[in-house]
Write a protein that holds these residues in place. Sequence first.
Motif, PDB file in Angstrom:
ATOM      1  N   HIS A 281      -6.853   1.229  -3.721  1.00 26.03           N
ATOM      2  CA  HIS A 281      -8.285   1.209  -3.425  1.00 26.03           C
ATOM      3  C   HIS A 281      -9.088   1.384  -4.708  1.00 26.03           C
ATOM      4  CE1 HIS A 281      -7.781   1.103   0.886  1.00 26.03           C
ATOM      5  NE2 HIS A 281      -6.911   2.101   0.810  1.00 26.03           N
TER       6      HIS A 281
ATOM      7  N   HIS B 264       0.814  -1.221   0.000  1.00 25.99           N
ATOM      8  CA  HIS B 264       0.000   0.000   0.000  1.00 25.99           C
ATOM      9  C   HIS B 264       0.845   1.268   0.000  1.00 25.99           C
ATOM     10  CE1 HIS B 264       0.561  -1.135   4.261  1.00 25.99           C
ATOM     11  NE2 HIS B 264       0.553   0.161   4.516  1.00 25.99           N
TER      12      HIS B 264
ATOM     13  N   SER C 104     -13.364  -3.802  -3.366  1.00 26.17           N
ATOM     14  CA  SER C 104     -13.051  -2.443  -2.905  1.00 26.17           C
ATOM     15  C   SER C 104     -11.585  -2.096  -3.096  1.00 26.17           C
ATOM     16  CB  SER C 104     -13.415  -2.297  -1.424  1.00 26.17           C
ATOM     17  OG  SER C 104     -12.670  -3.208  -0.642  1.00 26.17           O
ATOM     18  N   GLU C 105     -10.774  -3.083  -3.526  1.00 21.01           N
ATOM     19  CA  GLU C 105      -9.353  -2.827  -3.713  1.00 21.01           C
ATOM     20  C   GLU C 105      -8.814  -3.715  -4.833  1.00 21.01           C
ATOM     21  OE1 GLU C 105      -8.019  -3.638   0.214  1.00 21.01           O
ATOM     22  OE2 GLU C 105      -8.033  -5.810  -0.045  1.00 21.01           O
TER      23      GLU C 105
END
Length: 359
Positions: free
Chosen positions: A322, A278, A304-305
Amino acid sequence: MLELRNVEKVVAGEHHVHPTNLALERGTLNVLLGPTLSGKTSLMRLMAGLDRPTGGSIHFDGKDVTGVRVQDRNVAMVYQQFINYPAMTVYENIASPMRIAGRDKAAIDREVRRAADLLKLTPYLDRTPLNLSGGQQQRTALARALVKNASLVLLDEPLANLDYKLREELRLELPKIFAESGTIFVYATTEPTEALLLGGNTATLSQGRITQFGRTIDVYRRPADLLTARTFADPPLNTIEVGKSEAGLVTRGGEVIALPPHLSAVPDGPLTIAFQPHHLSLRPPTDTATRLPVTTLVSEIGGSESFVHVDFLGNRWVMLEHGVHEIAPDREIEIFLDSRHVMAFGTDGRALSNAREDV
Protein backbone atom coordinates in the motif's frame (compact mmCIF):
# COMPACT_ATOMS: atom_id res chain seq x y z
CA MET A 1 -31.14 -26.99 -12.97
CA LEU A 2 -28.75 -26.92 -15.92
CA GLU A 3 -26.63 -30.05 -16.22
CA LEU A 4 -23.73 -30.77 -18.53
CA ARG A 5 -23.16 -34.51 -18.68
CA ASN A 6 -19.76 -35.44 -20.09
CA VAL A 7 -20.09 -32.63 -22.63
CA GLU A 8 -17.21 -32.03 -25.02
CA LYS A 9 -16.56 -29.98 -28.15
CA VAL A 10 -13.98 -31.00 -30.75
CA VAL A 11 -13.20 -28.79 -33.76
CA ALA A 12 -10.85 -30.03 -36.52
CA GLY A 13 -9.47 -32.65 -34.15
CA GLU A 14 -8.77 -30.12 -31.40
CA HIS A 15 -10.60 -30.09 -28.06
CA HIS A 16 -12.17 -26.69 -27.40
CA VAL A 17 -13.98 -28.23 -24.40
CA HIS A 18 -12.77 -31.46 -22.83
CA PRO A 19 -15.38 -33.85 -21.34
CA THR A 20 -17.13 -31.75 -18.70
CA ASN A 21 -19.65 -32.45 -15.97
CA LEU A 22 -21.29 -29.45 -14.34
CA ALA A 23 -24.58 -28.79 -12.51
CA LEU A 24 -25.91 -25.24 -12.01
CA GLU A 25 -28.88 -24.61 -9.71
CA ARG A 26 -31.71 -22.18 -10.37
CA GLY A 27 -31.31 -18.78 -8.73
CA THR A 28 -27.52 -18.96 -8.68
CA LEU A 29 -24.74 -16.80 -10.08
CA ASN A 30 -21.97 -18.90 -11.61
CA VAL A 31 -18.69 -17.38 -12.75
CA LEU A 32 -16.50 -18.94 -15.44
CA LEU A 33 -13.00 -17.71 -14.63
CA GLY A 34 -10.01 -18.22 -16.88
CA PRO A 35 -7.62 -16.53 -19.28
CA THR A 36 -8.38 -15.87 -22.93
CA LEU A 37 -8.83 -19.13 -24.92
CA SER A 38 -9.43 -21.18 -21.77
CA GLY A 39 -12.84 -22.33 -23.09
CA LYS A 40 -15.26 -19.92 -21.39
CA THR A 41 -17.07 -18.76 -24.55
CA SER A 42 -17.08 -22.27 -26.05
CA LEU A 43 -18.73 -23.59 -22.89
CA MET A 44 -21.34 -20.82 -22.87
CA ARG A 45 -22.21 -21.41 -26.53
CA LEU A 46 -22.86 -25.07 -25.71
CA MET A 47 -25.06 -24.06 -22.75
CA ALA A 48 -27.04 -21.68 -24.95
CA GLY A 49 -27.56 -24.13 -27.80
CA LEU A 50 -25.61 -22.02 -30.28
CA ASP A 51 -23.25 -24.98 -30.76
CA ARG A 52 -23.98 -28.67 -30.47
CA PRO A 53 -21.58 -30.76 -28.40
CA THR A 54 -19.44 -33.39 -30.10
CA GLY A 55 -20.22 -35.72 -27.21
CA GLY A 56 -22.30 -35.83 -24.06
CA SER A 57 -25.66 -34.22 -23.34
CA ILE A 58 -27.18 -31.05 -21.87
CA HIS A 59 -30.21 -31.15 -19.59
CA PHE A 60 -32.46 -28.40 -18.23
CA ASP A 61 -34.76 -29.29 -15.33
CA GLY A 62 -34.29 -32.96 -16.20
CA LYS A 63 -35.14 -32.58 -19.89
CA ASP A 64 -32.53 -33.37 -22.55
CA VAL A 65 -32.16 -30.16 -24.59
CA THR A 66 -28.99 -31.14 -26.45
CA GLY A 67 -30.56 -30.81 -29.88
CA VAL A 68 -32.97 -27.97 -29.11
CA ARG A 69 -32.32 -24.81 -31.15
CA VAL A 70 -31.29 -21.66 -29.28
CA GLN A 71 -34.43 -19.83 -30.49
CA ASP A 72 -36.53 -22.54 -28.88
CA ARG A 73 -34.88 -22.08 -25.50
CA ASN A 74 -35.57 -19.36 -22.97
CA VAL A 75 -31.99 -18.06 -23.04
CA ALA A 76 -30.47 -14.57 -23.05
CA MET A 77 -26.84 -13.90 -23.89
CA VAL A 78 -24.71 -10.75 -23.76
CA TYR A 79 -21.28 -10.70 -25.37
CA GLN A 80 -18.35 -8.38 -24.76
CA GLN A 81 -18.97 -7.26 -28.35
CA PHE A 82 -22.50 -5.96 -27.96
CA ILE A 83 -25.35 -6.71 -30.39
CA ASN A 84 -28.29 -4.29 -30.75
CA TYR A 85 -30.98 -3.61 -33.36
CA PRO A 86 -29.63 -0.50 -35.17
CA ALA A 87 -33.03 0.77 -36.43
CA MET A 88 -34.67 0.64 -32.99
CA THR A 89 -34.39 3.16 -30.18
CA VAL A 90 -32.78 2.17 -26.92
CA TYR A 91 -36.27 1.86 -25.43
CA GLU A 92 -37.42 -0.50 -28.18
CA ASN A 93 -34.20 -2.51 -28.03
CA ILE A 94 -34.73 -3.17 -24.33
CA ALA A 95 -38.46 -3.81 -24.80
CA SER A 96 -38.09 -6.19 -27.77
CA PRO A 97 -37.91 -9.54 -25.90
CA MET A 98 -40.93 -8.60 -23.77
CA ARG A 99 -42.94 -7.60 -26.86
CA ILE A 100 -42.11 -10.95 -28.47
CA ALA A 101 -43.26 -12.67 -25.26
CA GLY A 102 -46.59 -10.78 -25.39
CA ARG A 103 -46.16 -8.80 -22.16
CA ASP A 104 -48.68 -5.98 -21.62
CA LYS A 105 -47.70 -2.40 -22.36
CA ALA A 106 -47.64 -1.22 -18.73
CA ALA A 107 -45.39 -4.10 -17.63
CA ILE A 108 -43.03 -3.48 -20.56
CA ASP A 109 -42.75 0.22 -19.75
CA ARG A 110 -42.13 -0.48 -16.05
CA GLU A 111 -39.38 -3.05 -16.72
CA VAL A 112 -37.70 -0.98 -19.44
CA ARG A 113 -37.47 2.08 -17.20
CA ARG A 114 -36.27 0.02 -14.24
CA ALA A 115 -33.47 -1.52 -16.30
CA ALA A 116 -32.62 1.85 -17.89
CA ASP A 117 -32.35 3.47 -14.47
CA LEU A 118 -30.08 0.70 -13.18
CA LEU A 119 -27.80 0.94 -16.21
CA LYS A 120 -27.80 4.75 -16.43
CA LEU A 121 -29.62 4.74 -19.79
CA THR A 122 -32.68 6.87 -19.00
CA PRO A 123 -31.42 9.98 -20.88
CA TYR A 124 -30.81 7.89 -24.01
CA LEU A 125 -34.06 5.94 -24.35
CA ASP A 126 -35.11 7.85 -27.50
CA ARG A 127 -31.75 7.47 -29.26
CA THR A 128 -30.73 4.72 -31.69
CA PRO A 129 -27.61 2.63 -30.96
CA LEU A 130 -25.54 4.39 -33.63
CA ASN A 131 -25.92 7.61 -31.63
CA LEU A 132 -24.50 6.04 -28.48
CA SER A 133 -21.00 5.43 -27.20
CA GLY A 134 -19.67 1.89 -27.13
CA GLY A 135 -20.27 1.64 -23.39
CA GLN A 136 -23.87 2.87 -23.77
CA GLN A 137 -24.51 0.30 -26.48
CA GLN A 138 -23.14 -2.44 -24.23
CA ARG A 139 -25.42 -1.32 -21.42
CA THR A 140 -28.39 -1.44 -23.81
CA ALA A 141 -27.60 -5.06 -24.68
CA LEU A 142 -27.23 -5.88 -20.99
CA ALA A 143 -30.55 -4.22 -20.14
CA ARG A 144 -32.33 -6.23 -22.85
CA ALA A 145 -31.00 -9.46 -21.35
CA LEU A 146 -32.06 -8.48 -17.83
CA VAL A 147 -35.70 -7.79 -18.77
CA LYS A 148 -36.15 -10.96 -20.84
CA ASN A 149 -36.87 -13.02 -17.73
CA ALA A 150 -34.94 -15.91 -19.27
CA SER A 151 -34.36 -19.21 -17.51
CA LEU A 152 -30.67 -18.98 -18.40
CA VAL A 153 -28.72 -15.72 -18.77
CA LEU A 154 -25.19 -15.94 -20.17
CA LEU A 155 -22.93 -12.93 -19.74
CA ASP A 156 -19.65 -13.15 -21.65
CA GLU A 157 -17.37 -10.47 -20.15
CA PRO A 158 -20.29 -7.99 -20.31
CA LEU A 159 -18.59 -5.16 -18.41
CA ALA A 160 -15.29 -5.17 -20.30
CA ASN A 161 -16.22 -2.15 -22.47
CA LEU A 162 -17.57 -0.01 -19.62
CA ASP A 163 -15.71 2.68 -17.72
CA TYR A 164 -14.23 1.85 -14.34
CA LYS A 165 -16.83 3.62 -12.19
CA LEU A 166 -19.80 2.02 -13.93
CA ARG A 167 -18.15 -1.42 -13.80
CA GLU A 168 -17.76 -1.09 -10.05
CA GLU A 169 -21.39 0.00 -9.62
CA LEU A 170 -22.73 -2.86 -11.72
CA ARG A 171 -20.56 -5.44 -9.98
CA LEU A 172 -22.37 -4.46 -6.80
CA GLU A 173 -25.85 -4.31 -8.35
CA LEU A 174 -25.79 -7.44 -10.51
CA PRO A 175 -25.62 -9.95 -7.62
CA LYS A 176 -28.69 -8.26 -6.10
CA ILE A 177 -30.56 -8.69 -9.38
CA PHE A 178 -29.48 -12.33 -9.55
CA ALA A 179 -30.61 -12.99 -5.98
CA GLU A 180 -34.15 -11.80 -6.76
CA SER A 181 -34.59 -14.20 -9.67
CA GLY A 182 -34.93 -17.93 -10.15
CA THR A 183 -32.78 -17.59 -13.24
CA ILE A 184 -29.45 -19.36 -13.72
CA PHE A 185 -26.79 -16.75 -14.41
CA VAL A 186 -23.44 -17.63 -15.96
CA TYR A 187 -20.85 -14.86 -16.05
CA ALA A 188 -17.52 -15.22 -17.86
CA THR A 189 -14.50 -13.15 -16.86
CA THR A 190 -10.71 -13.17 -17.04
CA GLU A 191 -10.43 -11.18 -13.80
CA PRO A 192 -10.10 -13.00 -10.43
CA THR A 193 -11.01 -9.79 -8.59
CA GLU A 194 -14.29 -9.59 -10.52
CA ALA A 195 -15.13 -13.18 -9.58
CA LEU A 196 -14.53 -12.40 -5.91
CA LEU A 197 -16.64 -9.24 -6.07
CA LEU A 198 -19.53 -11.07 -7.72
CA GLY A 199 -19.44 -13.99 -5.27
CA GLY A 200 -21.73 -16.94 -6.00
CA ASN A 201 -20.00 -19.97 -7.47
CA THR A 202 -16.90 -20.09 -9.65
CA ALA A 203 -15.58 -22.63 -12.15
CA THR A 204 -11.91 -22.12 -12.99
CA LEU A 205 -10.96 -23.05 -16.55
CA SER A 206 -7.69 -23.87 -18.28
CA GLN A 207 -7.27 -25.07 -21.86
CA GLY A 208 -10.85 -26.26 -22.18
CA ARG A 209 -11.01 -27.99 -18.81
CA ILE A 210 -12.79 -27.03 -15.59
CA THR A 211 -10.15 -27.43 -12.91
CA GLN A 212 -12.47 -26.74 -9.94
CA PHE A 213 -16.04 -25.65 -9.22
CA GLY A 214 -17.59 -24.47 -5.97
CA ARG A 215 -18.41 -21.43 -3.88
CA THR A 216 -16.23 -18.62 -5.15
CA ILE A 217 -14.60 -17.90 -1.80
CA ASP A 218 -13.91 -21.62 -1.23
CA VAL A 219 -12.22 -22.05 -4.62
CA TYR A 220 -10.10 -18.96 -3.90
CA ARG A 221 -9.14 -20.04 -0.39
CA ARG A 222 -8.82 -23.76 -1.04
CA PRO A 223 -7.65 -24.38 -4.61
CA ALA A 224 -7.51 -28.07 -5.43
CA ASP A 225 -4.29 -27.71 -7.38
CA LEU A 226 -1.59 -25.25 -8.38
CA LEU A 227 -3.21 -24.61 -11.77
CA THR A 228 -6.42 -23.44 -10.09
CA ALA A 229 -4.45 -21.29 -7.65
CA ARG A 230 -2.63 -19.62 -10.55
CA THR A 231 -5.91 -19.03 -12.39
CA PHE A 232 -7.36 -17.35 -9.30
CA ALA A 233 -4.47 -14.91 -8.80
CA ASP A 234 -4.01 -11.38 -10.15
CA PRO A 235 -1.25 -10.18 -9.90
CA PRO A 236 0.34 -13.56 -10.64
CA LEU A 237 0.79 -16.06 -7.83
CA ASN A 238 4.27 -16.23 -6.30
CA THR A 239 5.76 -19.74 -6.19
CA ILE A 240 9.02 -21.47 -5.30
CA GLU A 241 10.17 -25.08 -5.05
CA VAL A 242 11.34 -26.06 -1.58
CA GLY A 243 12.11 -29.11 0.49
CA LYS A 244 10.19 -29.67 3.73
CA SER A 245 12.26 -30.94 6.64
CA GLU A 246 12.61 -30.50 10.39
CA ALA A 247 14.47 -27.26 9.67
CA GLY A 248 11.48 -25.78 7.87
CA LEU A 249 10.92 -25.04 4.20
CA VAL A 250 14.39 -25.00 2.64
CA THR A 251 15.01 -23.41 -0.77
CA ARG A 252 17.59 -24.66 -3.26
CA GLY A 253 19.73 -21.72 -2.23
CA GLY A 254 19.67 -22.81 1.40
CA GLU A 255 17.31 -20.10 2.63
CA VAL A 256 14.95 -21.37 5.34
CA ILE A 257 11.33 -20.25 5.45
CA ALA A 258 9.69 -20.75 8.82
CA LEU A 259 7.30 -23.70 8.83
CA PRO A 260 3.78 -22.46 9.62
CA PRO A 261 1.66 -24.72 11.86
CA HIS A 262 -0.88 -25.46 9.13
CA LEU A 263 1.84 -27.21 7.08
CA SER A 264 3.18 -29.33 9.94
CA ALA A 265 1.27 -32.43 8.80
CA VAL A 266 2.59 -32.21 5.22
CA PRO A 267 5.08 -35.07 4.61
CA ASP A 268 8.76 -34.18 4.34
CA GLY A 269 10.14 -33.93 0.83
CA PRO A 270 9.96 -31.71 -2.25
CA LEU A 271 6.97 -29.46 -2.79
CA THR A 272 5.99 -26.11 -4.24
CA ILE A 273 4.80 -23.34 -1.98
CA ALA A 274 2.66 -20.47 -3.26
CA PHE A 275 1.42 -17.19 -1.84
CA GLN A 276 -0.31 -14.02 -2.99
CA PRO A 277 1.59 -10.74 -3.67
CA HIS A 278 0.01 -9.02 -0.66
CA HIS A 279 1.62 -11.59 1.64
CA LEU A 280 5.04 -10.11 0.85
CA SER A 281 5.92 -6.80 2.48
CA LEU A 282 8.72 -4.34 3.16
CA ARG A 283 8.14 -4.55 6.91
CA PRO A 284 7.51 -7.67 9.02
CA PRO A 285 3.73 -8.11 9.57
CA THR A 286 4.38 -10.46 12.53
CA ASP A 287 7.28 -11.60 14.66
CA THR A 288 7.27 -14.93 12.80
CA ALA A 289 7.56 -13.45 9.28
CA THR A 290 10.51 -14.76 7.25
CA ARG A 291 13.15 -12.26 6.11
CA LEU A 292 14.27 -12.86 2.51
CA PRO A 293 17.03 -11.12 0.49
CA VAL A 294 15.86 -10.13 -3.01
CA THR A 295 16.94 -8.03 -5.99
CA THR A 296 14.48 -5.44 -7.26
CA LEU A 297 13.49 -5.57 -10.94
CA VAL A 298 10.85 -2.87 -11.50
CA SER A 299 8.29 -0.87 -9.52
CA GLU A 300 4.78 -0.15 -10.81
CA ILE A 301 2.98 2.63 -8.94
CA GLY A 302 -0.80 2.54 -9.11
CA GLY A 303 -1.54 5.50 -6.86
CA SER A 304 -2.76 3.95 -3.62
CA GLU A 305 -0.61 0.84 -4.05
CA SER A 306 2.66 -0.27 -5.61
CA PHE A 307 3.65 -3.50 -7.31
CA VAL A 308 7.32 -4.23 -6.72
CA HIS A 309 8.77 -7.00 -8.91
CA VAL A 310 11.70 -8.78 -7.33
CA ASP A 311 14.02 -11.69 -8.02
CA PHE A 312 14.57 -14.34 -5.36
CA LEU A 313 16.97 -17.13 -6.35
CA GLY A 314 15.87 -16.89 -9.98
CA ASN A 315 12.17 -16.76 -9.11
CA ARG A 316 10.35 -13.61 -10.21
CA TRP A 317 7.89 -12.50 -7.54
CA VAL A 318 5.48 -9.59 -7.21
CA MET A 319 5.02 -7.77 -3.90
CA LEU A 320 1.92 -5.62 -3.35
CA GLU A 321 2.47 -2.72 -0.95
CA HIS A 322 0.00 0.00 0.00
CA GLY A 323 1.16 3.52 -0.77
CA VAL A 324 3.81 4.79 -3.17
CA HIS A 325 7.08 2.83 -3.15
CA GLU A 326 9.43 3.76 -5.97
CA ILE A 327 12.39 1.41 -5.65
CA ALA A 328 15.16 1.57 -8.24
CA PRO A 329 15.97 -1.60 -10.23
CA ASP A 330 18.89 -3.86 -9.26
CA ARG A 331 18.81 -2.92 -5.59
CA GLU A 332 19.53 -5.55 -2.95
CA ILE A 333 16.79 -5.28 -0.33
CA GLU A 334 15.08 -7.45 2.28
CA ILE A 335 11.38 -8.29 2.18
CA PHE A 336 9.20 -10.33 4.51
CA LEU A 337 6.95 -13.33 3.82
CA ASP A 338 3.98 -13.93 6.10
CA SER A 339 4.19 -17.73 6.04
CA ARG A 340 0.77 -18.10 7.70
CA HIS A 341 -0.70 -17.66 4.22
CA VAL A 342 1.52 -20.11 2.36
CA MET A 343 -0.15 -22.87 0.32
CA ALA A 344 1.66 -26.13 -0.42
CA PHE A 345 1.40 -28.32 -3.52
CA GLY A 346 2.95 -31.71 -4.25
CA THR A 347 5.16 -32.57 -7.20
CA ASP A 348 1.98 -33.55 -9.09
CA GLY A 349 0.51 -30.07 -8.52
CA ARG A 350 -2.23 -31.26 -6.16
CA ALA A 351 -2.88 -29.23 -3.00
CA LEU A 352 -1.33 -30.62 0.17
CA SER A 353 -2.53 -27.84 2.45
CA ASN A 354 -4.06 -24.43 1.98
CA ALA A 355 -3.47 -21.15 3.81
CA ARG A 356 -5.27 -20.37 7.02
CA GLU A 357 -8.60 -18.63 6.52
CA ASP A 358 -8.72 -16.58 9.70
CA VAL A 359 -5.83 -14.24 8.80
